[in-house]
Write an enzyme that holds these catalytic residues in place. Structure first.
Site, short mmCIF file in Angstrom:
data_model
loop_
_atom_site.label_atom_id
_atom_site.label_comp_id
_atom_site.label_asym_id
_atom_site.label_seq_id
_atom_site.Cartn_x
_atom_site.Cartn_y
_atom_site.Cartn_z
N SER A 1 0.99 -1.32 0.01
CA SER A 1 0.00 0.12 0.08
C SER A 1 0.98 1.11 -0.21
CB SER A 1 -0.78 0.08 1.18
OG SER A 1 -1.76 1.09 1.25
N CYS B 1 -5.83 3.37 -10.44
CA CYS B 1 -6.11 4.25 -9.63
C CYS B 1 -7.42 4.57 -9.07
CB CYS B 1 -5.47 5.59 -10.20
SG CYS B 1 -3.73 5.26 -10.44
#
Length: 310
Positions: A70, A139
């Site tokens: 992440s 995204c």
């Protein structure tokens, strides 16, 4: 003679082995370990129009047969890449792939336009530029509550269409495995003028810290990569490569020559190596040598002989 040469959307690759975005930086550190010119190509760290500091808290967790990340697209931004990183990448003497993401449609379009304009200028000056633009549609769309652009085909269509209009650089769209229909997504990319697709990006996954009683990651979920995802990614590459006429670049869990051959047999024109770079810092040079040896042993003179045979 054994030939590993591939043709990716008109770009000649020395071999099908490309280093995946986010796992190789801009090549500078790995270039201290081996000659990067032996690679088929390098996909840059994921770029966004503006610099990003990335996510805070835990960024990486090892998992059985893989890892979760992440990172949050930490990067210096498009302008800094063009000014400070592109020359070094070009000097690596391999295909240069600029990976581009964005938080909204405008960022995708403006980022692609900046890269395209800079590359046009370089070419007029006789300098090598970016060979391919890899559009990362995984995204989150900040204007739509953080849902990935790459989940819904019609949402993604607008990005591919508008980016295609602002750049003449060969365009490759990187597909999310979380798409509602990945074959339909690939069809859409072809319809809107993409020259290739690459798949798959990381799978949405989770890790819980049982002592802190919360997710290990501040954003709750993270991207799963590594050998654990390979059978699913391979299936998706097989489905897509048999459904579209543009080249497919396969990725997901590749850590051996046998894995590469599987992806080629499934229909991939080339492959990208990601998580394995963290396990083996010499992955690139070893896989190139190993693939050459496998072809010689199996008397395969060209990858075209085995591409898409399954």
């Amino acid at each position: 003679m054994t030939s590993l040469i591939c043709n990716l959307a008109g770009v000649a690759l020395r071999n099908p082995i490309i280093m995946a975005s986010g796992t190789f930086g801009f090549g500078r550190e790995y270039g201290e370990l081996y000659d990067l010119s032996i690679l088929g190509g390098i996909a840059s760290k994921g770029l966004t129009l503006h610099p990003r500091s990335g996510n805070t808290g835990c960024r990486v967790q090892e998992t059985p047969s893989g890892m979760m990340n992440s990172v949050g697209l930490e990067n210096p931004g498009v302008a800094s890449f063009l000014e400070n990183e592109l020359d070094q990448l070009v000097a690596s003497n391999t295909a240069v792939i600029a990976n581009l993401g964005g938080a909204n449609l405008e960022e995708y379009v403006n980022g692609a336009a900046q890269i395209s304009e800079a590359c046009d200028l370089r070419q007029r000056q006789g300098q090598q530029a970016v060979d391919l633009l890899e559009l990362n549609i995984s995204c989150p769309n900040v204007k739509e509550g953080g849902i990935q652009f790459g989940v819904d085909t019609e949402v993604a269509r607008q990005i591919v269409r508008e980016v295609r209009q602002v750049t003449s650089i060969p365009l490759m769209v990187k597909l999310s495995p979380n798409a509602q229909d990945i074959v339909a997504m690939a069809h859409m990319c072809e319809q809107e003028g993409a020259d290739a697709v690459s798949l798959v990006n990381t799978f949405s996954a989770m890790k819980i810290d049982i002592y802190q009683r919360r997710s290990a990651f501040q954003n709750s979920y993270a991207g799963l990569s590594g050998p654990a995802i390979k059978p699913i990614a391979l299936r998706m590459v097989h489905q897509v490569s048999h459904a579209v006429s543009i080249p497919v670049v396969g990725m997901g869990g590749i850590s051996s020559v046998e894995d590469i051959v599987e992806y080629i047999m499934a229909g991939a024109e080339a492959v990208q190596i990601g998580t394995y770079n963290f396990v083996n810092l010499h992955a690139g040079e070893e896989l190139v040598a190993g693939l050459t040896a496998w072809m010689e042993k199996e008397k395969v003179q060209s990858l075209d002989e085995i591409r898409g045979i399954v």
